[in-house]
Design an enzyme around this catalytic site. Structure first.
Site, short mmCIF file in Angstrom:
data_model
loop_
_atom_site.label_atom_id
_atom_site.label_comp_id
_atom_site.label_asym_id
_atom_site.label_seq_id
_atom_site.Cartn_x
_atom_site.Cartn_y
_atom_site.Cartn_z
N GLN A 138 48.07 82.59 50.56
CA GLN A 138 48.90 81.60 51.26
C GLN A 138 48.60 81.64 52.76
O GLN A 138 48.66 82.71 53.39
CB GLN A 138 50.38 81.89 51.00
CG GLN A 138 51.32 80.88 51.58
CD GLN A 138 51.16 79.47 50.98
OE1 GLN A 138 51.04 79.32 49.77
NE2 GLN A 138 51.15 78.46 51.82
N LYS B 111 54.87 77.84 43.50
CA LYS B 111 53.59 78.03 42.78
C LYS B 111 53.77 79.02 41.64
O LYS B 111 53.33 78.78 40.52
CB LYS B 111 52.51 78.51 43.76
CG LYS B 111 52.03 77.41 44.69
CD LYS B 111 51.19 77.92 45.84
CE LYS B 111 50.86 76.78 46.80
NZ LYS B 111 50.23 77.22 48.05
N ASP C 291 41.64 77.37 45.24
CA ASP C 291 41.97 76.52 46.39
C ASP C 291 40.75 75.75 46.89
O ASP C 291 40.87 74.83 47.70
CB ASP C 291 42.49 77.39 47.55
CG ASP C 291 43.99 77.23 47.77
OD1 ASP C 291 44.56 76.24 47.26
OD2 ASP C 291 44.59 78.10 48.43
#
Ligand code: NDP
Length: 311
Positions: free
Chosen positions: A109, A65, A132
């Site tokens: 994460q 990422k 997200d």
């Protein structure tokens, strides 16, 4: 034989668009209400990725990422915290990132270590920086059919883009079956398909006669986490099959102790019947990171007072 839906190609196209928008943002600068665009105040999309602990798979995801964010021209920040970091410290960091005008997207994460309440941490992210799409504001917008103003979770958003490439944007009259009802994939995927006018059925571990149900699908999405569960005779001839699953299985044919990645769909069998199908790897996987970049540049455009770009 079916058409192979090339996720790597579509992901690269998304990343190219993100790069172009990032250059545009730098050139256009900040658009202040009443003042119009202020060219001196260039905006650089900022993505903060937070990882707690040393889970090897998470470290690989986070590195990918951060690397793609840099490739896009973003201001990319990675916060790597020790496994024993307390919940309060993590919440404090989220608060700082929420308040930092250089950061437009925050990604924590998952999974977090057991002593931290993941839900509490995710819900602490400001919804306008929640790239997200996991905060209740964004979940609620998508559920209410406001998908054009929500941040949509990256994997279903990427899957949807692949479906659009094959079937177009309006899926009126098509039956969709989504196998899996997780908050990360199955449920948002079902909402996206509904917003595109599909008739949607969501299946899960308690569903009866899954094979027969799957055979009704013009669009079949598998997000289960069971290697090659969906067989060729589960697929309606001509269907579009989106395989979200990523499963590592033993591959003794490659040598002792070797493994390989497979999806939730038995690719060899399903490809004989489907109209179009995503491979694993190279299908949905690459789309997830690309859509994270897309969500971040969208957030930066909105923060700069510019119109929301479409992907
Ligand atoms: P979860 O484990 O959260 O959800 C799995 C879902 O599958 C559940 O709803 C479960 O039902 C259902 N299920 C389990 N067994 C069966 C069965 N035998 N028949 C029917 N349904 C079943 O997984 P995720 O949604 O997070 O992920 C799904 C897959 O997608 C995994 O392989 C994961 O690795 C992959 N993934 C890939 C990503 C990518 O970037 N390509 C990103 C995210 C995930 P129930 O609710 O009843 O338990």
């Amino acid at each position: 034989m079916s058409t192979v839906i090339d996720g790597r190609k579509t992901a690269a196209e998304v990343v190219e668009k993100v790069k172009a928008l990032t250059s545009d943002l730098a050139a256009k600068g900040f658009s202040a209400p009443g003042l119009g665009v202020v060219p001196g105040l260039a905006v650089v999309p900022g993505l903060a990725v937070v990882i707690v602990g040393e889970d090897p798979a998470s470290q690989v995801y986070v590195a990918n990422k951060s690397r793609t964010a840099k490739e896009c021209g973003f201001h990319s920040v990675q916060h790597t915290l020790a496994a024993d970091t307390g919940e309060a410290d993590l919440l404090k960091l989220i608060g700082e990132l929420n308040a930092d005008p250089a950061i437009h997207g925050i990604l924590v994460q998952l999974p977090l270590p057991g002593h931290i309440d993941s839900g509490k941490v995710i819900q602490a992210i400001a919804p306008e920086k929640d790239v997200d799409g996991f905060t209740y504001v964004n979940v609620g917008k998508l559920g209410a059919g406001e998908s054009t103003t929500a941040f949509v979770p990256c994997t279903p958003a990427g899957s949807m883009l692949l479906i659009e490439r094959v079937r177009g944007r309006d899926l009126s009259g098509l039956n969709a079956v989504v196998i899996g009802r997780s908050n990360i994939v199955g449920k948002p995927m079902a909402n996206l398909l509904l917003a595109a006018n599909c008739t949607v059925t969501v299946a899960h571990s308690r569903t009866k006669d899954l094979a027969a149900l799957a055979r009704t699908a013009d669009i079949l999405v598998a997000a289960v986490g069971r290697p090659e569960m969906v067989k060729g005779d589960w697929v309606k001839p001509g269907a579009t099959v989106i395989d979200v699953g990523i499963n590592r299985i033993p591959a003794p044919e490659k040598g002792e102790g070797k493994t390989r990645l497979v999806g939730d769909v038995d690719y060899a069998q399903a490809a004989e019947v489907a109209g179009a199908i995503t491979p694993v790897p190279g299908g949905v996987g690459p789309m997830t990171i690309a859509m994270l970049m897309a969500n971040t540049v969208v957030s930066a455009c909105l923060a700069a007072g510019l119109a929301r770009p479409e992907f």
